[in-house]
Design a protein around this motif. Structure first.
Motif, PDB file in Angstrom:
ATOM      1  N   ASP A 127       0.914  -1.224  -0.071  1.00 56.59           N
ATOM      2  CA  ASP A 127      -0.021   0.130   0.010  1.00 56.59           C
ATOM      3  C   ASP A 127       0.918   1.214   0.042  1.00 56.59           C
ATOM      4  N   LEU A 128       2.037   1.202   0.770  1.00 54.70           N
ATOM      5  CA  LEU A 128       2.825   2.379   0.663  1.00 54.70           C
ATOM      6  C   LEU A 128       3.544   2.463  -0.583  1.00 54.70           C
ATOM      7  N   THR A 129       4.126   1.625  -1.205  1.00 56.07           N
ATOM      8  CA  THR A 129       4.708   1.871  -2.374  1.00 56.07           C
ATOM      9  C   THR A 129       3.845   2.130  -3.458  1.00 56.07           C
ATOM     10  N   ALA A 130       2.442   1.713  -3.363  1.00 56.80           N
ATOM     11  CA  ALA A 130       1.562   2.355  -4.191  1.00 56.80           C
ATOM     12  C   ALA A 130       1.171   3.730  -3.977  1.00 56.80           C
ATOM     13  N   GLN A 131       1.510   4.270  -2.979  1.00 53.44           N
ATOM     14  CA  GLN A 131       1.412   5.515  -2.581  1.00 53.44           C
ATOM     15  C   GLN A 131       2.559   6.435  -3.027  1.00 53.44           C
ATOM     16  N   GLY A 132       3.752   5.686  -3.449  1.00 53.30           N
ATOM     17  CA  GLY A 132       4.970   6.405  -4.002  1.00 53.30           C
ATOM     18  C   GLY A 132       6.004   6.560  -2.947  1.00 53.30           C
ATOM     19  N   VAL A 133       5.985   5.618  -1.974  1.00 50.54           N
ATOM     20  CA  VAL A 133       6.997   5.440  -0.914  1.00 50.54           C
ATOM     21  C   VAL A 133       8.079   4.354  -1.682  1.00 50.54           C
ATOM     22  N   THR A 134       9.604   4.850  -1.335  1.00 47.30           N
ATOM     23  CA  THR A 134      10.322   3.867  -1.876  1.00 47.30           C
ATOM     24  C   THR A 134      10.793   3.073  -0.860  1.00 47.30           C
ATOM     25  N   MET A 135      11.066   1.754  -1.013  1.00 50.04           N
ATOM     26  CA  MET A 135      11.422   0.634  -0.081  1.00 50.04           C
ATOM     27  C   MET A 135      12.427  -0.082  -0.680  1.00 50.04           C
ATOM     28  N   LEU A 136      13.582  -0.167   0.265  1.00 48.76           N
ATOM     29  CA  LEU A 136      14.605  -1.067   0.213  1.00 48.76           C
ATOM     30  C   LEU A 136      14.659  -2.221   1.354  1.00 48.76           C
ATOM     31  N   VAL A 137      14.739  -3.421   0.834  1.00 48.59           N
ATOM     32  CA  VAL A 137      14.526  -4.284   1.801  1.00 48.59           C
ATOM     33  C   VAL A 137      15.654  -5.552   1.754  1.00 48.59           C
ATOM     34  N   VAL A 138      16.398  -5.805   2.947  1.00 49.48           N
ATOM     35  CA  VAL A 138      17.166  -7.044   3.181  1.00 49.48           C
ATOM     36  C   VAL A 138      16.596  -8.144   3.542  1.00 49.48           C
ATOM     37  N   SER A 139      16.627  -9.308   2.966  1.00 43.48           N
ATOM     38  CA  SER A 139      15.967 -10.470   3.353  1.00 43.48           C
ATOM     39  C   SER A 139      16.528 -11.740   2.887  1.00 43.48           C
ATOM     40  N   HIS A 140      16.782 -12.791   3.644  1.00 48.59           N
ATOM     41  CA  HIS A 140      17.225 -14.030   3.209  1.00 48.59           C
ATOM     42  C   HIS A 140      15.959 -14.813   2.710  1.00 48.59           C
ATOM     43  N   SER A 141      14.825 -14.261   2.709  1.00 46.28           N
ATOM     44  CA  SER A 141      13.560 -14.921   2.408  1.00 46.28           C
ATOM     45  C   SER A 141      13.128 -14.646   0.921  1.00 46.28           C
ATOM     46  N   VAL A 142      13.478 -15.672   0.011  1.00 51.48           N
ATOM     47  CA  VAL A 142      13.187 -15.601  -1.432  1.00 51.48           C
ATOM     48  C   VAL A 142      11.571 -15.360  -1.620  1.00 51.48           C
ATOM     49  N   ASN A 143      10.883 -15.843  -0.858  1.00 53.27           N
ATOM     50  CA  ASN A 143       9.293 -15.835  -1.094  1.00 53.27           C
ATOM     51  C   ASN A 143       9.008 -14.322  -0.621  1.00 53.27           C
ATOM     52  N   MET A 144       9.662 -13.738   0.360  1.00 53.70           N
ATOM     53  CA  MET A 144       9.249 -12.291   0.750  1.00 53.70           C
ATOM     54  C   MET A 144       9.806 -11.304  -0.296  1.00 53.70           C
TER      55      MET A 144
END
Length: 250
Positions: A201-218
């Protein structure tokens, strides 16, 4: 160069420009070894470990991007540089707008304060005024699902409760960039699903996200693009499925 805030409206949300970062790595591993070395007049060697080596990339407004790699590749260092927790040895990091970072579970929480008091403390650190926090307090607590514990000292919280409250505070700030480092792996499946829906929802509103995760599904669920780092160097930057393939080959 210290992190600089970009003000130009047409700029990317994040620029990492030829950034390098290293840390001292001492070879003496115990007090006993250090003491024996001192008695013998032996100097303690300290080598440098290069966490990032000439890393560059840009992330546009509203993009959801995964930073991927094996343990020790430099992923978390990258997020800490972007958040301003660390400064690069060389190169520069630029961000535009308000940045909220979920770099460590419970980071910024004072153990002797209650959940309520930590909501106000963390929200203030993220730049919210008291009247803004007052207006959103109930929403923050409701999303976190820890209402019955909100007036307990957070030193009694589980890691999952820390994550719920920290994440809830961060997403209720008027933010432009959200940095997430593995914390969404904490907690039960229904809450992780709710967090994922909120991020979308946040990214749809134009928020930029950078994520580190070992979860391929995530990362497959949340991100359209993946940046793969190996030993501090970028080895791939492109569509998330291709990034996952590159990661699995390394």
């Amino acid at each position: 160069m210290s992190k600089t805030i970009l003000r130009t409206t047409h700029s990317p949300s994040i620029i990492v420009d030829h950034v390098s970062k290293s840390f001292l790595k001492r070879n003496t591993h115990s007090f006993k070894e250090a003491f024996v070395g001192f008695i013998r007049g032996k100097k303690v060697r300290a080598d440098r470990f290069t966490a990032l080596n000439d890393l560059s990339f840009q992330i546009g407004e509203g993009e959801s991007v995964a930073v991927m790699g094996m343990n020790g590749s430099g992923k978390s260092t990258t997020l800490k540089l972007i958040s301003g927790v660390l400064e690069p040895d060389s190169g520069a990091v630029y961000t535009r707008g308000r940045v909220a970072g979920l770099i460590e579970v419970g980071a910024g929480f004072h153990p002797d304060l209650t959940g309520r008091e930590n909501v106000y403390l963390n929200a203030a650190i993220l730049g919210m005024e008291k009247h803004e926090i007052d207006a959103r307090f109930d929403e923050i607590v409701e999303f976190s699902e820890i209402g019955e514990f909100i007036d307990q000292e957070v030193k009694h919280y589980s890691s999952g409760m820390f994550m719920r409250l920290a994440f809830s505070v961060a997403i209720h700030v008027e933010l432009d960039v959200l940095l997430v480092d593995e914390v969404l792996s904490v907690g039960d499946a229904p809450f992780r699903a709710k967090c994922s829906a909120k991020i979308k929802d946040l990214t749809a509103q134009g928020v930029t996200m950078l994520v580190v995760s070992h979860s391929v599904n995530m990362v497959r669920d949340l991100c359209q693009r993946g940046i793969v780092i190996k030993k501090g160097k970028k080895i791939f930057d492109g569509p998330i499925e291709e990034a996952i393939e590159v990661l699995n080959k390394k």
